[in-house]
Enzyme design. Structure first.
Site, PDB file in Angstrom:
ATOM      1  N   CYS A 115       1.986 -11.542   8.418  1.00 48.23           N
ATOM      2  CA  CYS A 115       1.015 -10.537   8.875  1.00 48.23           C
ATOM      3  C   CYS A 115      -0.264 -11.155   9.428  1.00 48.23           C
ATOM      4  O   CYS A 115      -1.050 -10.465  10.079  1.00 48.23           O
ATOM      5  CB  CYS A 115       0.688  -9.575   7.750  1.00 48.23           C
ATOM      6  SG  CYS A 115       2.137  -8.655   7.233  1.00 48.23           S
ATOM      7  N   HIS A 255      -5.764  -5.633   9.607  1.00 51.35           N
ATOM      8  CA  HIS A 255      -4.299  -5.548   9.564  1.00 51.35           C
ATOM      9  C   HIS A 255      -3.928  -4.218   8.911  1.00 51.35           C
ATOM     10  O   HIS A 255      -4.557  -3.802   7.931  1.00 51.35           O
ATOM     11  CB  HIS A 255      -3.749  -6.725   8.746  1.00 51.35           C
ATOM     12  CG  HIS A 255      -2.296  -6.612   8.444  1.00 51.35           C
ATOM     13  ND1 HIS A 255      -1.355  -6.377   9.423  1.00 51.35           N
ATOM     14  CD2 HIS A 255      -1.611  -6.686   7.269  1.00 51.35           C
ATOM     15  CE1 HIS A 255      -0.160  -6.317   8.867  1.00 51.35           C
ATOM     16  NE2 HIS A 255      -0.284  -6.493   7.569  1.00 51.35           N
ATOM     17  N   ASN A 285       3.327  -0.694   9.396  1.00 48.78           N
ATOM     18  CA  ASN A 285       2.945  -2.109   9.381  1.00 48.78           C
ATOM     19  C   ASN A 285       3.868  -2.866  10.348  1.00 48.78           C
ATOM     20  O   ASN A 285       5.041  -3.087  10.049  1.00 48.78           O
ATOM     21  CB  ASN A 285       3.088  -2.637   7.957  1.00 48.78           C
ATOM     22  CG  ASN A 285       2.678  -4.093   7.813  1.00 48.78           C
ATOM     23  OD1 ASN A 285       2.507  -4.798   8.806  1.00 48.78           O
ATOM     24  ND2 ASN A 285       2.543  -4.545   6.580  1.00 48.78           N
TER      25      ASN A 285
HETATM   26  O1  UT7 Z   1       1.452  -6.607   5.210  1.00 46.22           O
HETATM   27  C1  UT7 Z   1       1.726  -7.659   4.353  1.00 46.22           C
HETATM   28  C2  UT7 Z   1       1.136  -7.525   3.016  1.00 46.22           C
HETATM   29  N1  UT7 Z   1       1.666  -6.360   2.334  1.00 46.22           N
HETATM   30  C3  UT7 Z   1       0.829  -5.521   1.741  1.00 46.22           C
HETATM   31  O2  UT7 Z   1      -0.362  -5.665   1.836  1.00 46.22           O
HETATM   32  C4  UT7 Z   1       1.444  -4.410   0.924  1.00 46.22           C
HETATM   33  C5  UT7 Z   1       0.790  -4.326  -0.414  1.00 46.22           C
HETATM   34  N2  UT7 Z   1       1.412  -3.342  -1.319  1.00 46.22           N
HETATM   35  C6  UT7 Z   1       1.353  -2.017  -1.085  1.00 46.22           C
HETATM   36  O3  UT7 Z   1       0.883  -1.560  -0.053  1.00 46.22           O
HETATM   37  C7  UT7 Z   1       1.833  -1.096  -2.203  1.00 46.22           C
HETATM   38  O4  UT7 Z   1       2.065  -1.850  -3.352  1.00 46.22           O
HETATM   39  C8  UT7 Z   1       3.118  -0.280  -1.849  1.00 46.22           C
HETATM   40  C9  UT7 Z   1       2.791   0.770  -0.798  1.00 46.22           C
HETATM   41  C10 UT7 Z   1       4.200  -1.205  -1.329  1.00 46.22           C
HETATM   42  C11 UT7 Z   1       3.643   0.441  -3.082  1.00 46.22           C
HETATM   43  O5  UT7 Z   1       2.621   1.270  -3.641  1.00 46.22           O
HETATM   44  P1  UT7 Z   1       2.239   1.197  -5.175  1.00 46.22           P
HETATM   45  O6  UT7 Z   1       1.180   2.188  -5.392  1.00 46.22           O
HETATM   46  O7  UT7 Z   1       1.916  -0.242  -5.509  1.00 46.22           O
HETATM   47  O8  UT7 Z   1       3.549   1.679  -5.877  1.00 46.22           O
HETATM   48  P2  UT7 Z   1       4.515   0.915  -6.913  1.00 46.22           P
HETATM   49  O9  UT7 Z   1       5.314  -0.124  -6.227  1.00 46.22           O
HETATM   50  O10 UT7 Z   1       3.712   0.511  -8.112  1.00 46.22           O
HETATM   51  O11 UT7 Z   1       5.443   2.090  -7.355  1.00 46.22           O
HETATM   52  C12 UT7 Z   1       4.944   3.235  -8.068  1.00 46.22           C
HETATM   53  C13 UT7 Z   1       6.096   4.180  -8.335  1.00 46.22           C
HETATM   54  C14 UT7 Z   1       7.300   3.494  -8.982  1.00 46.22           C
HETATM   55  O12 UT7 Z   1       7.891   4.427  -9.860  1.00 46.22           O
HETATM   56  P3  UT7 Z   1       7.610   4.350 -11.447  1.00 46.22           P
HETATM   57  O13 UT7 Z   1       8.063   2.987 -11.862  1.00 46.22           O
HETATM   58  O14 UT7 Z   1       6.118   4.547 -11.584  1.00 46.22           O
HETATM   59  O15 UT7 Z   1       8.416   5.471 -11.967  1.00 46.22           O
HETATM   60  C15 UT7 Z   1       8.233   3.245  -7.828  1.00 46.22           C
HETATM   61  O16 UT7 Z   1       9.574   3.165  -8.213  1.00 46.22           O
HETATM   62  O17 UT7 Z   1       6.575   4.725  -7.100  1.00 46.22           O
HETATM   63  C16 UT7 Z   1       7.968   4.461  -6.958  1.00 46.22           C
HETATM   64  N3  UT7 Z   1       8.266   4.234  -5.554  1.00 46.22           N
HETATM   65  C17 UT7 Z   1       8.493   5.215  -4.672  1.00 46.22           C
HETATM   66  N4  UT7 Z   1       8.533   6.544  -4.823  1.00 46.22           N
HETATM   67  C18 UT7 Z   1       8.774   7.275  -3.729  1.00 46.22           C
HETATM   68  C19 UT7 Z   1       8.335   3.035  -4.904  1.00 46.22           C
HETATM   69  N5  UT7 Z   1       8.592   3.259  -3.597  1.00 46.22           N
HETATM   70  C20 UT7 Z   1       8.700   4.598  -3.444  1.00 46.22           C
HETATM   71  C21 UT7 Z   1       8.956   5.418  -2.333  1.00 46.22           C
HETATM   72  N6  UT7 Z   1       8.981   6.740  -2.512  1.00 46.22           N
HETATM   73  N7  UT7 Z   1       9.159   4.926  -1.102  1.00 46.22           N
END
Ligand code: UT7
Length: 329
Positions: A115, A255, A285
């Site tokens: 990125c 970004h 992204n």
């Molecule tokens: O560009 C390169 C660098 N990348 C980044 O900067 C990305 C950085 N990370 C992020 O932007 C975020 O971590 C994400 C958008 C990828 C994920 O968001 P989050 O708030 O960190 O969610 P999480 O991974 O902690 O997941 C929270 C919950 C989980 O369920 P439980 O365990 O709380 O029951 C996941 O299983 O949301 C669930 N989940 C989803 N639910 C619906 C994960 N993906 C999804 C989804 N739809 N697509």
């Protein structure tokens, strides 16, 4: 003799026409529009059609730049492409674009920094302008993330999209263009965001075809923690180093990985929303493509002399910020 700086003298972008909306994704994986919008800010992303690749977007970018600047592809000295999803493992997508546009006097290469690809590439192009070995360098950032995503993995497929943008760098004697850059890397972060198979460590074999190792793997929460801190820190650092306060900065070009990371960076810099370029809702992204795509979309609003800060964080880990003065009237 006046100091030569490397200035952006034209900008162009290209995205495929096909949209993949959150509603489309709801039919493919267990997700919903509300979750995607509230966690990331993304509403839709673009996906390239079968048979097309990064070089096709790159050609659009180069041709757009040549048209705007009134130059021929024969005038280009170099094309540098920041990408992790080139047309081939080799030859470079730079080679392919040069061939397709007829830039027969140019040489170039691809650069891999995930990125942060556009920041790394822009700084690299700057060196050739400042040391006088090139007069016209096209720097492209772009990725076809749909080519390395698993569309059954809701943790990654909702985030990324396809797109590319680029700029022409030329020598400037008015003090405009790139003023400073801070680029960083920490390879110990590679386990959190990577495509495991397909390189020399784990080549593609009959056994691993179709397994998760072939696709983007991201531990979202861990990456988020590093991204939110480091992108804000490096943006504050470049302001401090160049004695810029919030009033001096006209634009932040972040970004586009996550709206929450963008907001945190803007808050840290003390910038109001109006000064922050955001188009994540439309394109998601696009990895190396996000920053030049923003510059392209905001082209009409940017004014000569504007102080612009570019900032990114991504796989590697790689991150950084560039401070430049806009040079186009
Ligand atoms: O560009 C390169 C660098 N990348 C980044 O900067 C990305 C950085 N990370 C992020 O932007 C975020 O971590 C994400 C958008 C990828 C994920 O968001 P989050 O708030 O960190 O969610 P999480 O991974 O902690 O997941 C929270 C919950 C989980 O369920 P439980 O365990 O709380 O029951 C996941 O299983 O949301 C669930 N989940 C989803 N639910 C619906 C994960 N993906 C999804 C989804 N739809 N697509």
């Amino acid at each position: 003799m006046k100091k030569i700086t490397a200035a952006i003298t034209a900008v162009h972008g290209a995205v495929p026409p096909k949209k993949l909306t959150n509603a489309d994704l709801e039919k493919m994986v267990d997700t919903n529009d509300e979750w995607i919008v509230s966690r990331t800010g993304i509403k839709e992303r673009r996906i390239i059609e079968k048979g097309k690749a990064l070089s096709d977007l790159g050609v659009e970018v180069v041709e757009g730049i040549c048209k705007k600047r009134g130059i021929s592809p024969l005038d280009i000295d170099m094309i540098i492409v920041g990408t992790i999803t080139g047309d081939y493992k080799f030859p470079s997508t730079s080679n392919v674009i040069c061939d397709k546009v007829g830039a027969t006097n140019a040489w170039g290469f691809d650069l891999s920094a995930a990125c942060s690809g556009f920041l790394y590439t822009l700084t690299t192009g700057q060196q050739f302008i400042e040391n006088g070995t090139a007069k016209k360098v096209i720097v492209i950032g772009g990725d076809i993330m749909s080519s390395i995503l698993d569309y059954t993995d809701r943790a990654t497929c909702i985030i990324f999209g396809d797109g590319a943008g680029g700029v022409l760098l030329e020598p400037n004697e008015e003090g405009l263009g790139i003023q400073d850059s801070i680029l960083k890397a920490d390879g110990s972060g590679r386990k959190f965001l990577l495509q495991e198979a397909g390189g020399s460590l784990e080549p593609i074999t009959k056994e691993n075809v179709g397994t998760p190792a072939m696709f983007v793997h991201q531990e979202g929460k861990s990456v988020f923690k590093f991204a939110v801190t480091n992108m804000a820190d490096v943006s504050a650092e470049i302001m401090e180093k160049n004695n810029l306060n919030a009033d001096d900065v006209d634009w932040l070009v972040p970004h586009q990985a996550n709206l929450r990371i963008i907001d945190a960076t803007a808050r840290r810099m003390g910038l109001p929303k109006e000064k922050v370029m955001i188009n994540i809702e439309k394109y998601g992204n696009t990895t190396s493509g996000t920053i030049p795509l923003c510059l392209w979309e905001w082209e009409e609003k940017l004014k000569k002399g504007d102080n612009v800060v570019l900032a990114a964080f991504g796989g590697g880990f790689t991150w950084g910020a560039i401070y430049l003065k806009w040079a186009i009237d």
